[in-house]
Design a protein around this motif. Structure first.
Motif, mmCIF file in Angstrom:
data_model
loop_
_atom_site.group_PDB
_atom_site.id
_atom_site.type_symbol
_atom_site.label_atom_id
_atom_site.label_comp_id
_atom_site.label_asym_id
_atom_site.label_seq_id
_atom_site.Cartn_x
_atom_site.Cartn_y
_atom_site.Cartn_z
ATOM 1 N N ILE A 11 0.829 -1.313 -0.104
ATOM 2 C CA ILE A 11 0.052 -0.060 0.149
ATOM 3 C C ILE A 11 0.903 1.230 0.057
ATOM 4 C CG2 ILE A 11 -1.710 1.255 1.382
ATOM 5 C CD1 ILE A 11 -2.876 -1.321 2.232
ATOM 6 N N GLY A 12 1.933 1.205 0.744
ATOM 7 C CA GLY A 12 2.941 2.399 0.851
ATOM 8 C C GLY A 12 3.688 2.774 -0.445
ATOM 9 N N GLU A 13 3.965 1.398 -1.067
ATOM 10 C CA GLU A 13 4.518 1.582 -2.507
ATOM 11 C C GLU A 13 3.827 2.364 -3.490
ATOM 12 O OE1 GLU A 13 5.921 0.507 -6.589
ATOM 13 O OE2 GLU A 13 4.048 -0.185 -5.589
ATOM 14 N N PHE A 14 2.389 1.680 -3.452
ATOM 15 C CA PHE A 14 1.507 2.322 -4.205
ATOM 16 C C PHE A 14 0.910 3.730 -4.042
ATOM 17 C CE2 PHE A 14 -3.291 2.957 -4.448
ATOM 18 C CZ PHE A 14 -3.586 3.185 -5.899
ATOM 19 N N LEU A 15 0.739 4.038 -2.802
ATOM 20 C CA LEU A 15 0.591 5.472 -2.487
ATOM 21 C C LEU A 15 1.714 6.290 -3.137
ATOM 22 C CD1 LEU A 15 -1.153 5.260 0.878
ATOM 23 C CD2 LEU A 15 -2.073 5.854 -1.193
ATOM 24 N N ILE A 65 2.510 -7.117 -7.300
ATOM 25 C CA ILE A 65 1.054 -6.285 -7.085
ATOM 26 C C ILE A 65 1.113 -4.773 -7.086
ATOM 27 C CG2 ILE A 65 -0.636 -5.759 -5.047
ATOM 28 C CD1 ILE A 65 0.001 -8.479 -4.103
ATOM 29 N N GLY A 66 2.466 -4.304 -6.812
ATOM 30 C CA GLY A 66 2.762 -2.889 -7.051
ATOM 31 C C GLY A 66 2.569 -2.484 -8.577
ATOM 32 N N ILE A 67 3.001 -3.308 -9.437
ATOM 33 C CA ILE A 67 2.993 -3.010 -10.737
ATOM 34 C C ILE A 67 1.538 -3.299 -11.170
ATOM 35 C CG2 ILE A 67 3.478 -3.924 -13.294
ATOM 36 C CD1 ILE A 67 6.093 -4.862 -11.957
ATOM 37 N N ILE A 68 0.820 -4.184 -10.815
ATOM 38 C CA ILE A 68 -0.436 -4.124 -11.211
ATOM 39 C C ILE A 68 -1.465 -3.057 -10.631
ATOM 40 C CG2 ILE A 68 -2.782 -5.569 -10.862
ATOM 41 C CD1 ILE A 68 -0.972 -7.805 -10.633
ATOM 42 N N LEU A 69 -1.300 -2.711 -9.313
ATOM 43 C CA LEU A 69 -1.923 -1.355 -8.879
ATOM 44 C C LEU A 69 -1.614 -0.027 -9.403
ATOM 45 C CD1 LEU A 69 -1.890 -2.106 -5.074
ATOM 46 C CD2 LEU A 69 -3.933 -2.190 -6.472
ATOM 47 N N ALA A 70 -0.278 -0.148 -9.860
ATOM 48 C CA ALA A 70 -0.111 1.243 -10.472
ATOM 49 C C ALA A 70 -0.116 1.462 -11.976
ATOM 50 C CB ALA A 70 1.646 1.267 -10.630
ATOM 51 N N THR A 71 -0.654 0.142 -12.516
ATOM 52 C CA THR A 71 -1.111 0.187 -13.881
ATOM 53 C C THR A 71 -2.455 0.620 -13.791
ATOM 54 O OG1 THR A 71 0.452 -1.574 -14.657
ATOM 55 C CG2 THR A 71 -1.642 -1.040 -15.879
ATOM 56 N N ALA A 72 -3.310 -0.004 -12.795
ATOM 57 C CA ALA A 72 -4.794 0.290 -12.623
ATOM 58 C C ALA A 72 -4.910 1.735 -12.383
ATOM 59 C CB ALA A 72 -5.211 -0.572 -11.402
ATOM 60 N N ASN A 83 -1.729 -1.047 -24.006
ATOM 61 C CA ASN A 83 -1.977 -1.735 -25.008
ATOM 62 C C ASN A 83 -1.991 -3.385 -24.833
ATOM 63 O OD1 ASN A 83 0.716 -2.872 -25.065
ATOM 64 N ND2 ASN A 83 1.250 -0.901 -26.465
ATOM 65 N N TRP A 84 -2.201 -4.049 -25.482
ATOM 66 C CA TRP A 84 -2.276 -5.626 -25.288
ATOM 67 C C TRP A 84 -0.982 -6.144 -24.946
ATOM 68 C CZ3 TRP A 84 0.115 -9.470 -27.826
ATOM 69 C CH2 TRP A 84 0.744 -9.331 -29.061
ATOM 70 N N LEU A 85 0.120 -5.694 -25.465
ATOM 71 C CA LEU A 85 1.496 -6.291 -24.850
ATOM 72 C C LEU A 85 1.661 -5.731 -23.288
ATOM 73 C CD1 LEU A 85 3.734 -5.405 -28.047
ATOM 74 C CD2 LEU A 85 3.104 -7.669 -27.255
ATOM 75 N N THR A 86 1.262 -4.810 -23.065
ATOM 76 C CA THR A 86 1.279 -4.508 -21.691
ATOM 77 C C THR A 86 0.355 -5.138 -20.822
ATOM 78 O OG1 THR A 86 1.410 -1.961 -22.175
ATOM 79 C CG2 THR A 86 0.783 -2.330 -19.946
ATOM 80 N N LEU A 87 -0.724 -5.589 -21.161
ATOM 81 C CA LEU A 87 -1.411 -6.467 -20.410
ATOM 82 C C LEU A 87 -0.866 -7.865 -20.469
ATOM 83 C CD1 LEU A 87 -5.136 -5.419 -21.579
ATOM 84 C CD2 LEU A 87 -4.063 -5.012 -19.476
ATOM 85 N N LEU A 88 -0.284 -8.264 -21.487
ATOM 86 C CA LEU A 88 0.365 -9.519 -21.586
ATOM 87 C C LEU A 88 1.664 -9.540 -20.598
ATOM 88 C CD1 LEU A 88 1.412 -12.150 -22.816
ATOM 89 C CD2 LEU A 88 2.538 -11.037 -24.530
#
Length: 107
Positions: A11-15, A65-72, A83-88
């Motif tokens: 959570i700290g990394e995400f924030l 999880i940090g990468i997923i949250l940052a992307t969201a 794009n789809w490559l990012t999602l891949l």
């Protein structure tokens, strides 16, 4: 308790990452300060989690999880496109985190 520390570090990394974006290159003092505080808390709690968790496991979960949250937040809050490559790539990271959790080393 180690997983609570790890979750808090995530959570700290995400924030911290979100506030870093909002700091506009450290030109906005309030967001710059919040980013530094959030990263400080992040690393404190990551360190606490490492007292009982393997580094490979904790780091894989923390960064994955940090990468997923940052992307969201980049897509839904900052309206950045992916794009789809990012999602891949994110999917492969998630698969890697699962593999590390299932088959990684233990104490």
């Amino acid at each position: 308790m180690s997983y609570v520390y790890l979750a808090t570090a995530i959570i700290g990394e995400f924030l911290g990452t979100t506030f870093l974006k909002m700091s506009d290159g450290f030109t906005k003092l309030s967001f710059s300060t919040l980013a530094l505080v959030a990263y400080g808390l992040c690393f404190f709690f990551l360190t606490k989690s490492l007292e009982n968790l393997d580094l490979s496991l904790a780091y894989a979960v923390w960064s994955g999880i940090g990468i997923i949250l940052a992307t969201a937040v980049s897509v839904f809050y900052f309206k950045e496109s992916i794009n789809w490559l990012t999602l891949l790539g994110i999917s492969l990271i998630l698969i890697g985190v699962v593999i590390v959790n299932l088959f990684g080393t233990s104490h």
